[in-house]
Design a protein around this motif. Structure first.
Motif, PDB file in Angstrom:
ATOM      1  N   LEU A  61       1.452   2.141  -2.625  1.00  0.00           N
ATOM      2  CA  LEU A  61       0.904   1.240  -3.641  1.00  0.00           C
ATOM      3  C   LEU A  61       1.686  -0.069  -3.696  1.00  0.00           C
ATOM      4  O   LEU A  61       1.091  -1.161  -3.709  1.00  0.00           O
TER       5      LEU A  61
ATOM      6  N   GLY B  68       1.186  -2.130  -0.458  1.00  0.00           N
ATOM      7  CA  GLY B  68      -0.177  -2.650  -0.438  1.00  0.00           C
ATOM      8  C   GLY B  68      -0.374  -3.817  -1.386  1.00  0.00           C
ATOM      9  O   GLY B  68      -0.995  -4.822  -1.044  1.00  0.00           O
ATOM     10  N   VAL B  69       0.159  -3.681  -2.596  1.00  0.00           N
ATOM     11  CA  VAL B  69       0.048  -4.767  -3.576  1.00  0.00           C
ATOM     12  C   VAL B  69       0.810  -6.002  -3.114  1.00  0.00           C
ATOM     13  O   VAL B  69       0.322  -7.139  -3.231  1.00  0.00           O
TER      14      VAL B  69
ATOM     15  N   ALA C  74      -1.341  -7.577  -0.410  1.00  0.00           N
ATOM     16  CA  ALA C  74      -2.596  -8.151  -0.909  1.00  0.00           C
ATOM     17  C   ALA C  74      -2.378  -9.407  -1.738  1.00  0.00           C
ATOM     18  O   ALA C  74      -3.229 -10.305  -1.758  1.00  0.00           O
ATOM     19  N   THR C  75      -1.250  -9.497  -2.410  1.00  0.00           N
ATOM     20  CA  THR C  75      -0.967 -10.657  -3.261  1.00  0.00           C
ATOM     21  C   THR C  75      -0.211 -11.758  -2.518  1.00  0.00           C
ATOM     22  O   THR C  75       0.086 -12.803  -3.094  1.00  0.00           O
TER      23      THR C  75
ATOM     24  N   GLN D  16      -3.415  -2.554   2.616  1.00  0.00           N
ATOM     25  CA  GLN D  16      -3.929  -3.506   1.630  1.00  0.00           C
ATOM     26  C   GLN D  16      -5.385  -3.250   1.259  1.00  0.00           C
ATOM     27  O   GLN D  16      -5.926  -3.919   0.378  1.00  0.00           O
ATOM     28  N   ARG D  17      -6.015  -2.289   1.906  1.00  0.00           N
ATOM     29  CA  ARG D  17      -7.422  -2.000   1.628  1.00  0.00           C
ATOM     30  C   ARG D  17      -7.599  -1.541   0.190  1.00  0.00           C
ATOM     31  O   ARG D  17      -6.763  -0.815  -0.356  1.00  0.00           O
ATOM     32  N   THR D  18      -8.711  -1.948  -0.399  1.00  0.00           N
ATOM     33  CA  THR D  18      -8.968  -1.617  -1.805  1.00  0.00           C
ATOM     34  C   THR D  18      -9.036  -0.116  -2.030  1.00  0.00           C
ATOM     35  O   THR D  18      -8.480   0.409  -3.010  1.00  0.00           O
ATOM     36  N   ASP D  19      -9.707   0.609  -1.137  1.00  0.00           N
ATOM     37  CA  ASP D  19      -9.818   2.057  -1.322  1.00  0.00           C
ATOM     38  C   ASP D  19      -8.455   2.743  -1.214  1.00  0.00           C
ATOM     39  O   ASP D  19      -8.175   3.705  -1.946  1.00  0.00           O
TER      40      ASP D  19
ATOM     41  N   LEU E 281      -5.544   1.339  -1.997  1.00  0.00           N
ATOM     42  CA  LEU E 281      -4.800   1.005  -3.215  1.00  0.00           C
ATOM     43  C   LEU E 281      -5.276   1.834  -4.408  1.00  0.00           C
ATOM     44  O   LEU E 281      -4.465   2.303  -5.219  1.00  0.00           O
ATOM     45  N   ILE E 282      -6.590   2.029  -4.521  1.00  0.00           N
ATOM     46  CA  ILE E 282      -7.125   2.824  -5.633  1.00  0.00           C
ATOM     47  C   ILE E 282      -6.667   4.278  -5.517  1.00  0.00           C
ATOM     48  O   ILE E 282      -6.210   4.883  -6.494  1.00  0.00           O
TER      49      ILE E 282
END
Length: 206
Positions: A23, A26-27, A30-31, A42-45, A47-48
């Protein structure tokens, strides 16, 4: 070889809380905080999923005996996660073969996980639940701090992670007696819940 310190640190942290490592990295990627984070993290799935599992671990890890069951389930998960993250980091940088990075990350995560699990067994011999919460919060904050530090100063973070790993192994060795008592207590509880079947035979006739 410049990625090796980050590989080692991520492996150590994955052995304690793999979902937090995924997490956080990835964050950061992504940021735009970190440039070398693999796109897969970094993929949304991803991270969720990591966020949901991190919340589950944050709860389970603070409940006596539940934390030990959770650790048992993650004996495979954490080393595999450490190996995968390490291989992805190596593939992104191209400075270290992915297989070698996976071996370093996975083996470091395994040792770190065993230290965490052994420490929790020793803590669970205490009758009060607050020590579990304190230890769990300290682990979460430690992982967050060192992974963040590793993004900006990977060599220094790896040195800190190595020192903490060596300290953890030493603590587990010193607490070996309490860990054995915990294992005996669990074995006793299992026997109490599932007693061996009695003979059930008849005595001699009168």
């Amino acid at each position: 070889m410049s990625v090796l310190p980050l590989v080692f640190t991520s492996g150590w942290a994955s052995g304690i809380n793999a979902y937090a490592v995924i997490l956080l990295l990835g964050v950061f990627g992504a940021t735009g905080v970190a440039d070398d984070v693999p796109a897969a993290l970094q993929r949304t799935d991803v991270l969720i999923a990591a966020g949901v599992l991190f919340l589950c671990e944050a709860v389970a890890d603070k409940i006596p005996y539940v934390d030990t069951v959770w650790d048992s389930v993650h004996t495979v998960v954490r080393p595999v996660a450490g190996a995968v993250v390490a291989a992805l980091l190596a593939g992104e940088s191209g400075a270290l073969p992915e297989l070698a990075a996976g071996a370093v990350g996975g083996s470091t995560a395994l040792v770190s996980h065993l230290v965490k699990a052994g420490t929790r067994m020793a803590v669970n011999t205490s009758p009060e639940p607050f020590s579990n919460i304190v230890v769990s919060v300290a682990e979460d904050l430690g992982v967050a701090a060192i992974v963040t530090f590793a993004v900006f100063n990977p060599v220094a973070a790896a040195i800190v992670a190595a020192a903490l790993l060596a300290l953890g192994v030493t603590v587990v060795v010193l607490l070996a007696g309490r860990i054995r008592r915990f294992c005996r207590r669990r074995a006793g509880r299992r026997e109490a819940r599932h007693p061996a079947a009695g003979g059930g035979g008849y005595g001699p006739a009168d």
